[in-house]
Design an enzyme around this catalytic site. Structure first.
Site, short mmCIF file in Angstrom:
data_model
loop_
_atom_site.label_atom_id
_atom_site.label_comp_id
_atom_site.label_asym_id
_atom_site.label_seq_id
_atom_site.Cartn_x
_atom_site.Cartn_y
_atom_site.Cartn_z
N GLU A 46 1.23 -1.31 0.16
CA GLU A 46 0.34 0.14 0.20
C GLU A 46 0.73 1.54 0.02
O GLU A 46 2.17 1.57 0.47
CB GLU A 46 -0.77 -0.08 1.06
CG GLU A 46 -1.86 1.24 1.53
CD GLU A 46 -2.23 1.20 3.52
OE1 GLU A 46 -1.63 0.63 3.72
OE2 GLU A 46 -3.63 1.63 3.07
N ASN A 106 -6.51 6.00 -1.93
CA ASN A 106 -5.86 5.51 -1.66
C ASN A 106 -5.97 4.19 -2.38
O ASN A 106 -7.00 3.72 -2.64
CB ASN A 106 -5.81 4.25 0.07
CG ASN A 106 -4.44 4.15 0.25
OD1 ASN A 106 -4.02 3.61 -0.43
ND2 ASN A 106 -4.77 3.41 1.71
N LYS A 123 -9.36 2.06 -2.09
CA LYS A 123 -9.50 1.33 -0.51
C LYS A 123 -10.72 2.06 0.24
O LYS A 123 -11.45 3.16 0.11
CB LYS A 123 -8.78 2.19 0.00
CG LYS A 123 -7.97 1.71 1.43
CD LYS A 123 -6.85 1.73 2.29
CE LYS A 123 -7.40 1.41 4.05
NZ LYS A 123 -5.47 1.44 4.35
N GLU A 142 -6.15 8.57 8.11
CA GLU A 142 -6.53 8.40 6.48
C GLU A 142 -8.11 9.22 5.56
O GLU A 142 -7.68 9.09 5.14
CB GLU A 142 -6.63 7.05 6.39
CG GLU A 142 -5.41 5.84 6.31
CD GLU A 142 -5.50 4.74 6.02
OE1 GLU A 142 -6.15 4.28 5.11
OE2 GLU A 142 -4.62 3.72 6.88
N CYS A 168 -4.72 -2.85 2.41
CA CYS A 168 -4.37 -2.97 3.87
C CYS A 168 -5.80 -3.29 4.93
O CYS A 168 -6.44 -4.27 5.10
CB CYS A 168 -4.00 -1.05 4.93
SG CYS A 168 -2.92 -1.78 6.08
N ASN A 193 0.57 -1.31 4.80
CA ASN A 193 0.94 -0.25 6.09
C ASN A 193 0.41 -0.44 7.27
O ASN A 193 -0.49 0.46 8.08
CB ASN A 193 1.52 1.02 5.71
CG ASN A 193 2.08 1.33 4.55
OD1 ASN A 193 3.23 1.53 4.27
ND2 ASN A 193 1.05 1.69 3.55
N1 CDT Z 1 -3.36 1.43 6.70
C1 CDT Z 1 -4.08 1.19 7.62
O1 CDT Z 1 -4.84 0.73 6.63
N2 CDT Z 1 -3.19 0.72 8.36
C2 CDT Z 1 -3.79 -0.16 9.51
C3 CDT Z 1 -4.35 0.13 10.67
C4 CDT Z 1 -5.20 0.20 11.90
S1 CDT Z 1 -4.55 -0.48 13.08
C5 CDT Z 1 -4.62 -2.34 13.08
C6 CDT Z 1 -4.22 -2.31 8.91
O2 CDT Z 1 -5.61 -2.40 9.14
O3 CDT Z 1 -4.15 -2.64 9.76
#
Ligand code: CDT
Length: 310
Positions: A46, A106, A123, A142, A168, A193
């Site tokens: 991502e 995204n 996304k 985000e 993600c 990420n």
């Molecule tokens: N980039 C992204 O969507 N990261 C989120 C962080 C959330 S904290 C668990 C993820 O779901 O990994």
């Protein structure tokens, strides 16, 4: 057999000061490694081209725009596309998209072996918050930097099979997998990420985050009898650590290959798309076993509705 040799191209950290050209060099080095292994498909993370910038609260539009792509490929990514075409490798690439109308998404694209874009996904599930939060050790903005994707969860015929994409946080939602499962998805590609700590809950550290990553990838694969390829951007970006754990999961839910480092690393597996058939014809034969008349709440409501108090 319908073999697809897959390279999940995990990336180590990208610091805020790094340039697109520096990142492109690393992406191309990974592409060369994938080619040497005989890959048909490479899956990048991502927001592959920049640091994970939603951790920073920035208000200057010019500064914000530096993190976004207005065209794909652009000047800095064209060499990557050229190399992909020379190598004959299809590609999943995540990036921040700024549209001509000024919308911010995204986004991830899927290219074919001629480096032509065959699919685009934006996304849907945006985690985090829309405003600066002084209570947090680091931001997860985000909802400030992107709007929810407007393309749904389509699938595409490519590489002799049926491919889907998500990004993600989408991987934590069963609706993501099932929507594509209902279109016969055979391989689901995603980049991520994931900060290795929860800024609001100290007990939720890296071990928990790694566990939950495996858990959702494996259950999503098994319950929809699909391959899942998940690629991290990992390690410490300007002191903010993110998990690795990039993985290729088979349609029975087993991890068949996984990253050993939190740096640039190819995770490789020869995947047979025909391995999806057994589950799709037996325990997860949706046409025979699903009972959508009882699933109305899944699309009919968003939050929890508690039963009436006694
Ligand atoms: N980039 C992204 O969507 N990261 C989120 C962080 C959330 S904290 C668990 C993820 O779901 O990994």
């Amino acid at each position: 057999m319908r073999m697809v040799n897959v390279a999940a191209a995990q990336m180590g950290p990208i610091q805020r000061a790094e340039t697109r050209a520096q990142v492109a060099e690393r992406l191309m080095a990974l592409m060369h490694q994938a080619h040497d292994l005989g890959a048909d498909l490479i899956v990048y993370p991502e927001l592959t081209l920049t640091t994970f910038f939603p951790r920073y609260y920035v208000t200057d539009t010019d500064e914000i725009n530096r993190w976004y792509e207005t065209e794909m490929p652009g000047a800095e990514t064209q060499p990557l596309f050229d190399l992909a075409r020379q190598c004959g490798i299809a590609m999943y690439l995540g990036y921040a998209e700024l549209t001509p109308e000024g919308k911010r998404f995204n986004t991830a694209i899927l290219t074919d072996k001629q480096a032509q874009i065959v699919g685009k996904y934006r996304k849907v599930h945006l985690p985090g918050h829309a405003d600066f939060d002084p209570e947090r050790a680091f931001q997860h903005l985000e909802k400030y930097y992107f709007e929810p994707g407007d393309l749904g969860f389509p699938v595409w015929r490519a590489l002799g099979g049926i491919f889907g994409m998500c990004i993600c946080n989408d991987r934590r939602w069963p609706e993501t997998y099932r929507t594509m499962g209902l279109q016969g998805v055979e391989m689901l590609l995603l980049g991520y990420n994931t900060p290795s700590v929860n800024s609001q809950r100290a007990s939720e550290g890296p071990a928990e985050r790694y566990f939950q990553n495996d858990l959702v990838l494996q259950s999503g694969a098994y319950q929809n009898s699909t391959w899942v390829v998940a690629t991290a951007k990992a390690g410490s970006e300007d002191g903010n650590h993110m998990i690795g754990g990039s993985a290729i999961v088979n349609p029975e839910g087993h991890i068949v290959a996984q990253a050993k480092t939190e740096d640039d690393e190819i995770v490789f597996h020869a995947c047979d798309l025909d391995d999806t058939e057994f589950g799709k014809k037996t325990i997860f034969d949706f046409a025979r076993h699903r009972r959508p008349e009882h699933y109305g709440r899944i699309t009919g409501q968003v939050g929890v509705e508690l039963p009436p108090e006694e």
